[in-house]
Design an enzyme around this catalytic site. Structure first.
Site, mmCIF file in Angstrom:
data_model
loop_
_atom_site.group_PDB
_atom_site.id
_atom_site.type_symbol
_atom_site.label_atom_id
_atom_site.label_comp_id
_atom_site.label_asym_id
_atom_site.label_seq_id
_atom_site.Cartn_x
_atom_site.Cartn_y
_atom_site.Cartn_z
ATOM 1 N N ALA A 66 0.823 -1.210 0.000
ATOM 2 C CA ALA A 66 0.000 0.000 0.000
ATOM 3 C C ALA A 66 0.854 1.256 0.000
ATOM 4 C CB ALA A 66 -0.923 -0.001 1.217
ATOM 5 N N GLU B 10 3.373 1.719 -6.969
ATOM 6 C CA GLU B 10 3.978 0.943 -8.057
ATOM 7 C C GLU B 10 3.903 1.661 -9.397
ATOM 8 O OE1 GLU B 10 2.591 -1.902 -4.921
ATOM 9 O OE2 GLU B 10 1.692 -0.219 -5.988
ATOM 10 N N ASP C 162 24.409 30.984 -29.071
ATOM 11 C CA ASP C 162 25.146 31.556 -30.192
ATOM 12 C C ASP C 162 24.333 32.712 -30.765
ATOM 13 O OD1 ASP C 162 27.349 29.796 -30.235
ATOM 14 O OD2 ASP C 162 26.132 28.263 -31.196
ATOM 15 N N ASP D 62 32.628 21.952 -29.862
ATOM 16 C CA ASP D 62 31.616 22.375 -28.879
ATOM 17 C C ASP D 62 31.152 21.195 -28.019
ATOM 18 O OD1 ASP D 62 31.495 25.064 -29.554
ATOM 19 O OD2 ASP D 62 29.995 24.748 -31.110
ATOM 20 N N GLU E 164 -5.586 3.328 1.264
ATOM 21 C CA GLU E 164 -5.097 1.960 1.145
ATOM 22 C C GLU E 164 -4.461 1.482 2.447
ATOM 23 O OE1 GLU E 164 -2.488 1.938 -2.183
ATOM 24 O OE2 GLU E 164 -4.090 2.032 -3.680
ATOM 25 N N THR F 239 -6.353 0.602 -12.177
ATOM 26 C CA THR F 239 -7.309 1.695 -12.318
ATOM 27 C C THR F 239 -6.655 3.074 -12.329
ATOM 28 O OG1 THR F 239 -7.686 1.842 -9.929
ATOM 29 C CG2 THR F 239 -9.051 0.300 -11.166
#
Length: 889
Positions: free
Chosen positions: A291, A295, A337, A615, A680, A710
């Site tokens: 929880a 993830e 530049d 450069d 959660e 979801t």
């Protein structure tokens, strides 16, 4: 003799001075006019190694994959999987491992981008070289060249090593090192003192090419010791550092890991202490870990950045590294530049000055314009377009517009000699036949180089004043002069001082107008708190005029006329001046690297433009290296982080605005993801603190369904949210500012999360109490309340999903009201919400999924109850934001 190399002091890691007298150089290299013997060359090859630019070792795919698998968030999930196997819940353990592997593989595919600058440099080296070995010319692989080799150079050859000419002369194209498009003369002879090594008249360099002539040269540097190798070494040493977002995400990951482990350990002990079975306690610990771990955070950030990359590509900015999108949002200094970036790179003949009439039209204008156009080497292509140096094209076009066109065929037919532009002399001359037996020298170049070559009695002071006036108006100024040679005179050489005793024809002012969109882009930079510096090889007065015309340096502009000479102490002092913008004129690529280093040392986030091979180190060193897509070299594009397909400064500003929007959107979906951690976690806390008298309101598999099923699409849709009003009216955020701060945590965990937790626990207890449940009643399989318990956990699961809908709408803005951006302005979010609701319905009502996830069909009254959750969650946050706006007004 192989050991004799180091015995005599010629160590393989040292390069002899190529400018010392030729006999001394030959003696130091132990070579002669007949070159080396084959055996000696083989021995030296063993000492010095092959003549090639060696790339740095690349990180292996396996090591990169292991790094992804050892990310703090991944480590937490590994721990959760281990606990699942210990508790005998194999299905859950394998599900968590699958999540870890999918996340790692996805991140690896998105982030795996090998550094190719060094490999691109290596492509400039030829495969073969012509060398004198054992007194005879032969072709050998270029990688087998060694110091002391005598090489033969002819027209069209690619030069394989740094060498000093010993006889003959060539014209060399050094553009890949210097950026100068015009070939320069290289002759055997003594060197010049106190000039940059690339401008020495008797040296040639690895990777460049001979465009005309024949010569022999003695190799003094090979492989990594060449100028090309030095650039490669700088590119490798200036490793990119992790972006601010990468650092902050890792820091947040460790924070989440510490919180999750601490909570799991504390409540595991608490569960055992209150009498929970060990299996239940382990289930509880796994639930807390899963929880607490978002993830979907890493793949969502990665995909959001990838979307930003695609959007920027359509706007003309190709981003090569995902995290650079976020870095753009924190950029506070742009080093740009001038030519082609601030200006159109469309040079035009704009003004004339003659000694007789000044800037007023006069009869001398025609002679001046025609002479300037004759002193060129441009050619007309088959399609009718001019090909060559843009300055010379501007002179030829200007002559045609003033009714004195120059035909290149006639120009070349009457030409007797051409002394190409020499960057040391800053001159170019042609010798032309006028009448039979008569020759004329025409010279053009920088006024400070031409005016000292005039014969006495000419208005040099007035010409210098005119130069200052034209340069101050933003023009590039060239002086044009001529010299009539005596009847019957031979064609002089440059060494015979063809360019002397000249008569001034006048001055031409060439103007490259600023791009029309640049002034508005600079104003947006200033409104957003960005500083803009110009780093250019052009004249200081010309660059300053362009700067002022586009709004750079208003009101305080500093001009460093010779920026190569500035020391670190003075540079640090200038860069610390508040509100000051600087023109670094007559700069070199080394100047760019020095400026980038100084700005980084001051804690600035730097975007640096560049187009040449040399450069590359500065582009590596800057946080955002910006290469030119049209005019830039392959090496610059490989070394850069961003490539401008239109070479336009305004595109940089657009990219910075997009970077800020992406960063804001990352914060929005972090709020969205974190807001669900509280609802959660709370069910597991209720379960543990009640000592098991309240059954577990949510299962671990249901949490995984939420975090990976979801919430993902709405989170990605928040990454496409339009910018809030005023995104470019606020200063850049400090690089030390975390992507997650206290206000975000208070909003997500404390406000949105708490409201959601209260609502979902209400739904859980409503279902149980309606079924007649009392605390402590059994709800396991086979009990009368088991189906009601499944319905209650399903209500918790579905309630979190519907709270996600309200959170998604609330997270669309940080300060503004939702009506300010529009309810339907993000159709992807609406589609994501529709998907998560359909996905949830499938898990709730499809029998196969019910069996896997432990769900049950919800009755109508429960559905109506949880349908109220979205407006309640969004509405409470809307009230909070309204109160904040009112407090700040």
């Amino acid at each position: 003799m192989a050991d004799g190399l180091t015995d005599r002091g010629l160590a393989p890691d040292l390069v002899p001075d190529p400018l010392e007298p030729l006999p001394l150089l030959r003696r130091e290299l132990h070579t002669g006019p007949s070159g080396l013997s084959s055996r000696e060359a083989a021995r030296r090859l063993a000492v010095y190694g092959p003549n090639e630019v060696r790339p740095a070792a690349q990180t292996g795919v396996l090591r990169e994959l292991l790094r992804q698998l050892a990310h703090p968030l991944a480590l937490l999930l590994w721990a959760a999987a281990a606990l699942a196997f210990i508790a005998g819940i194999d299905v859950l353990g394998w599900a968590i491992i699958a999540v870890v592997l999918v996340n790692a593989a996805f991140a690896l595919v998105q982030e795996r981008q090998a550094e190719k600058a060094v490999e691109t440099l290596a492509r400039y080296l030829p495969a073969q070289a012509r060398v004198i070995r054992d007194g005879e010319p032969r072709h050998v692989p270029a990688r087998d060249l060694v110091p002391g080799d005598l090489i033969v150079l002819e027209e069209g050859d690619r030069i394989a090593a740094d060498a000093r000419l010993t006889e003959g002369g060539i014209e060399a194209d050094l553009s890949m090192l210097t950026g100068e498009s015009t070939p320069v003369e290289r002759l055997a002879g003594p060197g010049l003192q106190a000039v940059p090594v690339l401008q020495e008249p008797n040296l040639v360099f690895s990777g460049t090419s001979a465009t005309e002539g024949q010569a022999r040269a003695i190799v003094f540097a090979t492989g990594d010791h060449t100028q090309l190798g030095r650039i490669a070494a700088l590119s490798q040493r200036t490793r990119r550092e992790p972006s601010p977002l990468e650092k902050q995400v890792k820091k947040v990951a460790w924070l989440i890991a510490a919180v999750a482990v601490a909570m799991s350990a504390v409540f595991l002990v608490t569960g055992v202490a209150v009498g929970l079975p060990l299996t239940d306690s382990l289930m509880f610990a796994i639930g807390l870990l899963v929880a607490n771990v978002p993830e979907g955070l890493l793949p969502t950030i990665t995909l959001a950045l990838a979307v930003g990359v695609r959007v920027l590509a359509r706007q003309g900015a190709v981003i090569k590294r995902l995290s650079a999108v976020e870095t753009l949002g924190s950029t506070n200094v742009i080093c740009t530049d001038k030519t082609g970036t601030l200006t159109r790179n469309e040079m035009r003949l704009h003004a004339l000055w003659t000694p007789e009439h000044g800037t007023e039209p006069g009869p001398g204008d025609t002679a001046l314009v025609r002479a300037a156009a004759l002193c060129t080497t441009v050619a007309r292509e088959t399609d009718g377009q001019w090909h060559g140096d843009p300055t010379e094209i501007a002179l030829v076009d200007g002559a045609a517009q003033r009714a004195v066109p120059v035909d290149p065929a006639d120009r070349d037919a009457h030409g007797r000699a051409c002394f190409r532009f020499d960057p040391r002399l800053r001159l170019m001359s042609v010798v032309r036949a006028t009448d039979p037996g008569r020759l004329r020298v025409i010279t053009k170049g920088a006024p400070e180089a031409v005016l000292p070559l005039l014969t006495g009695g000419q208005p040099i002071r007035q010409a210098q004043d005119a130069v200052d006036a034209l340069a101050g108006a933003g023009m590039r100024v060239l002086a044009v002069a001529e010299r009539e040679l005596p009847d019957g005179a031979d064609v002089p050489s440059r060494r015979q001082q063809a360019e002397r005793e000249l008569r001034l024809l006048g001055l031409v002012g060439l103007y490259d107008p600023p791009r029309p969109e640049v002034a508005a882009a600079v104003e947006r930079c200033h409104q957003a708190g960005l500083t803009v510096h110009i780093v250019t090889g052009d004249n200081g007065a010309t660059a300053a005029a362009v700067a002022r015309s586009v709004g750079i340096g208003v009101p305080d502009l500093r001009v460093i006329a010779q920026s190569e000479a500035i020391d670190d102490h003075e540079l640090d002092h200038l860069l610390r001046l508040p509100g000051t913008e600087i023109v670094f004129a007559r700069s070199s690529p080394e100047t760019k690297l020095k400026v980038a280093d100084a700005l980084r040392a001051h804690g600035q986030i730097v975007a640096m433009t560049g187009d040449g091979v040399n450069d590359a180190p500065a582009l590596h060193r800057a946080h955002i290296g910006v290469a030119m897509g049209r005019s830039g070299t392959d090496v610059a594009r490989e070394a850069s982080t961003m490539i401008l397909t239109d070479d336009n400064f305004a595109t940089i500003v657009t990219a910075i605005e997009s970077g800020r929007r992406v960063y804001d959107n990352v914060r929005k979906f972090i709020v969205y993801i974190f807001a669900h951690l509280t609802p959660e976690v709370v069910p597991f806390l209720v379960f543990a603190l009640s000592g098991g008298t309240v059954p577990l309101p949510l299962t671990v598999l249901q949490i995984l369904a939420i975090d990976l099923g979801t919430e993902t699409l709405p989170a990605l849709a928040l990454g496409r949210e339009r910018a809030e009003p005023g995104v470019m009216a606020r200063p850049p955020r400090p690089s030390s500012q975390g992507v997650i701060n206290k206000d975000m945590l208070v909003r997500s965990w404390g406000w949105l999360g708490t409201v959601s937790a209260i609502l979902v626990m209400t739904a859980f207890f409503y279902v149980l109490w309606r079924a007649g449940w009392h605390p402590g009643d059994p709800t396991g399989p086979g009990t009368p309340l088991h189906h009601s318990y499944l319905t209650a956990t399903t209500a918790t699961f579905a309630g979190i999903v519907t709270c996600q809908v309200g959170t998604a709408m609330a997270a669309r803005t940080d300060h503004a009201a939702l009506r300010d951006i529009g309810l339907f302005t993000n159709p992807l979010l609406l589609a994501g919400i529709a998907f998560e609701l359909a996905f949830t319905a499938a898990l709730v009502y499809a029998p196969p999924l019910q069996h896997i996830f432990g769900t049950a069909a919800l009755p109508l009254d429960v559905v109506l109850l949880i349908a109220l959750f979205p407006p309640l969650v969004w509405g409470t946050d809307e009230i909070r934001r309204w109160a904040r706006r009112r407090h700040h007004t």
